[in-house]
Design an enzyme around this catalytic site. Structure first.
Site, PDB file in Angstrom:
ATOM      1  N   TRP A   1       0.863  -1.194   0.000  1.00 51.95           N
ATOM      2  CA  TRP A   1       0.000   0.000   0.000  1.00 51.95           C
ATOM      3  C   TRP A   1       0.894   1.237   0.000  1.00 51.95           C
ATOM      4  O   TRP A   1       2.100   1.107   0.259  1.00 51.95           O
ATOM      5  CB  TRP A   1      -0.896   0.001   1.257  1.00 51.95           C
ATOM      6  CG  TRP A   1      -2.164   0.807   1.067  1.00 51.95           C
ATOM      7  CD1 TRP A   1      -2.439   2.017   1.606  1.00 51.95           C
ATOM      8  CD2 TRP A   1      -3.279   0.443   0.257  1.00 51.95           C
ATOM      9  NE1 TRP A   1      -3.683   2.426   1.182  1.00 51.95           N
ATOM     10  CE2 TRP A   1      -4.220   1.489   0.352  1.00 51.95           C
ATOM     11  CE3 TRP A   1      -3.591  -0.657  -0.545  1.00 51.95           C
ATOM     12  CZ2 TRP A   1      -5.441   1.470  -0.324  1.00 51.95           C
ATOM     13  CZ3 TRP A   1      -4.815  -0.667  -1.214  1.00 51.95           C
ATOM     14  CH2 TRP A   1      -5.707   0.381  -1.095  1.00 51.95           C
TER      15      TRP A   1
ATOM     16  N   ASP B   1       0.556  10.723  -0.323  1.00 56.37           N
ATOM     17  CA  ASP B   1      -0.446  11.796  -0.284  1.00 56.37           C
ATOM     18  C   ASP B   1      -1.810  11.253   0.152  1.00 56.37           C
ATOM     19  O   ASP B   1      -1.983  10.052   0.316  1.00 56.37           O
ATOM     20  CB  ASP B   1      -0.557  12.454  -1.664  1.00 56.37           C
ATOM     21  CG  ASP B   1      -1.165  11.513  -2.694  1.00 56.37           C
ATOM     22  OD1 ASP B   1      -0.872  10.303  -2.650  1.00 56.37           O
ATOM     23  OD2 ASP B   1      -1.939  11.983  -3.538  1.00 56.37           O
TER      24      ASP B   1
ATOM     25  N   GLU C   1      -3.176   8.452  -1.669  1.00 54.96           N
ATOM     26  CA  GLU C   1      -2.403   7.216  -1.470  1.00 54.96           C
ATOM     27  C   GLU C   1      -1.629   6.785  -2.697  1.00 54.96           C
ATOM     28  O   GLU C   1      -1.445   5.598  -2.951  1.00 54.96           O
ATOM     29  CB  GLU C   1      -3.342   6.064  -1.048  1.00 54.96           C
ATOM     30  CG  GLU C   1      -4.544   6.517  -0.295  1.00 54.96           C
ATOM     31  CD  GLU C   1      -5.283   5.400   0.422  1.00 54.96           C
ATOM     32  OE1 GLU C   1      -6.204   4.843  -0.155  1.00 54.96           O
ATOM     33  OE2 GLU C   1      -4.903   5.093   1.567  1.00 54.96           O
ATOM     34  N   GLU C   2      -1.181   7.748  -3.490  1.00 58.43           N
ATOM     35  CA  GLU C   2      -0.552   7.388  -4.764  1.00 58.43           C
ATOM     36  C   GLU C   2       0.870   7.903  -4.915  1.00 58.43           C
ATOM     37  O   GLU C   2       1.689   7.276  -5.576  1.00 58.43           O
ATOM     38  CB  GLU C   2      -1.388   7.948  -5.926  1.00 58.43           C
ATOM     39  CG  GLU C   2      -2.756   7.320  -6.022  1.00 58.43           C
ATOM     40  CD  GLU C   2      -3.646   8.010  -7.034  1.00 58.43           C
ATOM     41  OE1 GLU C   2      -4.523   7.343  -7.595  1.00 58.43           O
ATOM     42  OE2 GLU C   2      -3.474   9.229  -7.268  1.00 58.43           O
TER      43      GLU C   2
ATOM     44  N   GLU D   1     -18.526   7.127  -3.964  1.00 58.15           N
ATOM     45  CA  GLU D   1     -17.289   7.909  -4.017  1.00 58.15           C
ATOM     46  C   GLU D   1     -17.296   8.877  -5.195  1.00 58.15           C
ATOM     47  O   GLU D   1     -16.962  10.042  -5.074  1.00 58.15           O
ATOM     48  CB  GLU D   1     -16.117   6.924  -4.132  1.00 58.15           C
ATOM     49  CG  GLU D   1     -14.752   7.549  -4.180  1.00 58.15           C
ATOM     50  CD  GLU D   1     -13.678   6.468  -4.344  1.00 58.15           C
ATOM     51  OE1 GLU D   1     -13.525   5.926  -5.462  1.00 58.15           O
ATOM     52  OE2 GLU D   1     -13.004   6.153  -3.343  1.00 58.15           O
TER      53      GLU D   1
HETATM   54  C1  NOJ Z   1      -6.689   3.004  -4.136  1.00 53.08           C
HETATM   55  C2  NOJ Z   1      -6.408   4.370  -3.635  1.00 53.08           C
HETATM   56  O1  NOJ Z   1      -7.046   4.605  -2.441  1.00 53.08           O
HETATM   57  C3  NOJ Z   1      -6.824   5.367  -4.666  1.00 53.08           C
HETATM   58  O2  NOJ Z   1      -6.623   6.645  -4.182  1.00 53.08           O
HETATM   59  C4  NOJ Z   1      -6.032   5.096  -5.892  1.00 53.08           C
HETATM   60  O3  NOJ Z   1      -6.333   6.066  -6.853  1.00 53.08           O
HETATM   61  C5  NOJ Z   1      -6.277   3.696  -6.375  1.00 53.08           C
HETATM   62  N1  NOJ Z   1      -5.982   2.752  -5.351  1.00 53.08           N
HETATM   63  C6  NOJ Z   1      -5.481   3.372  -7.615  1.00 53.08           C
HETATM   64  O4  NOJ Z   1      -4.120   3.399  -7.328  1.00 53.08           O
HETATM   65  C1  NOJ Z   2      -9.452   6.447  -1.860  1.00 53.31           C
HETATM   66  C2  NOJ Z   2      -9.094   7.846  -1.596  1.00 53.31           C
HETATM   67  O1  NOJ Z   2      -8.180   8.253  -2.564  1.00 53.31           O
HETATM   68  C3  NOJ Z   2      -8.489   8.014  -0.233  1.00 53.31           C
HETATM   69  O2  NOJ Z   2      -8.261   9.361   0.011  1.00 53.31           O
HETATM   70  C4  NOJ Z   2      -9.405   7.476   0.803  1.00 53.31           C
HETATM   71  O3  NOJ Z   2      -8.769   7.581   2.039  1.00 53.31           O
HETATM   72  C5  NOJ Z   2      -9.773   6.062   0.468  1.00 53.31           C
HETATM   73  N1  NOJ Z   2     -10.275   5.910  -0.853  1.00 53.31           N
HETATM   74  C6  NOJ Z   2     -10.827   5.506   1.402  1.00 53.31           C
HETATM   75  O4  NOJ Z   2     -12.006   6.241   1.278  1.00 53.31           O
END
Ligand code: NOJ
Ligand code: NOJ
Length: 550
Positions: free
Chosen positions: A194, A267, A270-271, A513
């Site tokens: 992750w 960030d 999460e990327e 979302e």
């Molecule tokens: C899950 C992450 O939470 C999301 O922000 C991201 O865009 C996708 N994975 C794809 O990497």
């Molecule tokens: C993906 C989002 O990018 C992230 O910011 C969030 O924390 C997770 N989903 C869970 O909602």
């Protein structure tokens, strides 16, 4: 014949009584606080149809959002059966999107099906619980608040447990484990690959719990006073105590933030690994709040150190202003444009409600021009935005700030289920964040009674006032026609973005979302807790503004 039936009848009658008794005992033990709440919120029959006013819809959706948000919190939330008390699930969605195997990187080992994830729990949970703390603080003795206190207490206790759970980011002993973004709903570590660590989580959690402590203290002042003076054992010791190494939840988070804010991490999406505006903004606010809290607990050395780190962050956050681009950037030294809803969220979550003047507050020139740049980009990016809610104003001009669906950032490829080249879609929470920024800006101008058009803010104010001749240095005061127009426009443009949220909300009032860039239908994780939180926060800012108007 009849006699033969008798034993069967007995069994049936006995079974019936057993079930009857159970039916009464189950709710007693397990949770039904929220069932009562549902009735209390009058959720049984939604009364809004396509014809109702935005006002009526907001009122109705507010109740629905709160109800659905609470369903995602244990104990008691109907979507949280497997979760330990104090868990906030990000979404009840277990498949499509599969929050088990969601990202590009496959997980190291498959999870047992019952180990449902709280995807990215720490950030989403802290933001969600902050919404509830604010509700509690607004009226601590209300019926709702009595139902919220057990959830807040459970969240505080579970925060302590998660801090101590060894995980792939590290452990509690050197605090490195606090950067872990996501845990299983069982409270165990998530060991798949992750984007970690994420350094915004501890800051957001400290902010939420500190706000809870303050709100609680407001109704129980004596306890605080006696604890701070050393006259009685500190009843808040689990939340804040001066000891080092830190054993209280808030202090551990503050120590972590104070030590690591210069270090890169992932960030909020999460990327991307790096240094991020959102993260820095919430860290700065946490250290400021933390300094005040430490001082209140007689922890003078810590108070000075947290305050000192917050001042250093004041200087650091300035690096996110890109003069050549004319907007704030989400991440330093990134190849992306930097336009990002994370910038708006950083201003929102990094600025206290009662802040008077603050660098990169929601109403600051830098944030407002960043908002304009993001809106412009997103309007031309998504087909559903081709027909904005109100493309033309009364005097026939094209409205650059017409309400449209707002996504995370221009380069986004995540479509809610997977990644594809032009995958990005508008998100509910990003669209609602535009409204919140605009409402809070209007409240700020109402409070200061002045609107100062600087060279930095000029593009935003020209677009808002639809006046291409506006020049920098213009000063409008309360009573001026343009001042009134600016206020009216901030509110109506904020409403236009909430109207977009409304348009894509499903018939039940549920928010996922994302909503599809072409069809407009909801997609991605269902019932995303953060979508409801962001909507509720925008509505709260709108109410504050309306109360100011009075
Ligand atoms: C899950 C992450 O939470 C999301 O922000 C991201 O865009 C996708 N994975 C794809 O990497
Ligand atoms: C993906 C989002 O990018 C992230 O910011 C969030 O924390 C997770 N989903 C869970 O909602």
């Amino acid at each position: 014949m009849q006699l033969e039936m008798l034993p069967v009848l007995h069994i049936v009658v006995i079974a019936y009584f057993v079930l009857y008794a159970l039916a009464y005992s189950i709710p007693y033990h397990f949770a039904p606080t929220q069932a009562f709440l549902r009735e209390d919120l009058h959720l049984e029959k939604p009364e809004f149809g396509p014809q109702s006013s935005l006002e009526a819809w907001i009122r109705e959706e507010e109740n629905i959002a709160l109800d659905r948000l609470l369903r995602n919190i244990a104990p008691g939330g109907s979507n949280t059966e497997d979760a330990v008390p104090g868990t906030v699930i990000a979404s009840p969605s277990k498949t499509h999107p599969d929050y088990y195997y969601q990202c590009e990187q496959p997980l190291v080992k498959p999870l047992h099906p019952t180990q449902v994830l709280t995807a990215s729990g720490i950030r989403d949970a802290a933001i969600t619980m902050r919404t509830l703390v604010d509700l509690y603080a607004s009226d601590p003795t209300s019926y709702l608040s009595t139902k919220l206190v057990p959830l807040l207490e459970a969240y505080a206790a579970q925060s302590h447990a998660l801090q101590h759970e060894p995980n792939p980011s590290g452990t509690f002993s050197d605090l490195s484990g606090l950067g872990e973004p996501k845990f299983l709903v069982s409270g165990h570590a998530f060991t798949g690959s992750w984007g970690r660590p994420q350094r915004d989580g501890p800051a957001l959690r400290a902010l939420t719990l500190a706000a809870y402590l303050r709100a609680y203290n407001a109704t129980h002042p004596l306890q605080w006073h006696r604890a701070a003076s050393g006259a009685a054992p500190n009843p808040f010791a689990d939340l804040y105590a001066p000891e080092l190494p830190a054993r209280s939840v808030i202090k551990a988070d503050l120590e972590y933030v104070g030590r690591v804010w210069r270090d890169p991490g992932f960030d909020l999406w999460e990327e991307v690994r790096g240094l991020h505006f959102f993260t820095a903004m919430v860290q700065r606010r946490a250290l400021r709040d933390g300094a005040a809290l430490a001082a209140a607990f007689g922890d003078g050395g810590a108070a000075r150190w947290y305050a000192g780190q917050a001042v250093a962050l004041d200087a650091f956050v300035q690096r996110f202003w890109d003069d050549a681009k004319g907007h704030l950037v989400a991440t330093l030294e990134s190849s992306r444009s930097g336009l990002d809803c994370g910038v708006l969220l950083g201003a929102i979550h990094g600025t206290a409600d009662d802040a008077v003047d603050d660098m990169f507050a929601p109403w600051s020139d830098e944030v407002l021009v960043s908002l304009l740049a993001l809106v412009r980009d997103q309007r031309q990016r998504f087909p559903i935005n081709a027909v904005p809610s109100a493309p033309v104003t009364e005097d026939g001009k094209f409205d650059q700030l017409a309400g449209v669906g707002i996504g995370r950032y221009p380069e986004d490829q995540y479509d809610g289920y997977g990644v594809s080249p032009a995958g990005g879609n508008p998100w509910f929470l990003c669209t609602a964040s535009v409204s919140e920024i605009l409402y809070r800006s209007a409240s700020h101008i109402t409070a200061t009674k002045i609107l100062n058009v600087t060279s930095t803010g000029l593009p935003f104010w020209s677009a808002l006032l639809q006046n291409d001749d506006l020049s920098e240095g213009t000063l409008y005061r309360s009573g001026d026609e343009e001042y009134a127009k600016a206020l009216q426009r901030l509110e109506s443009v904020g409403d236009a973005f909430l109207a977009v949220v409304r348009k894509h909300t499903d018939g039940e009032g549920a928010l996922s979302e994302q909503f599809d860039r072409v069809t407009g239908y909801e997609r991605g994780a269902l019932d995303l807790t953060w979508s409801y939180g962001a909507f509720l926060q925008a509505v709260k800012a709108r109410k504050t503004l309306k109360a100011d108007d009075q």
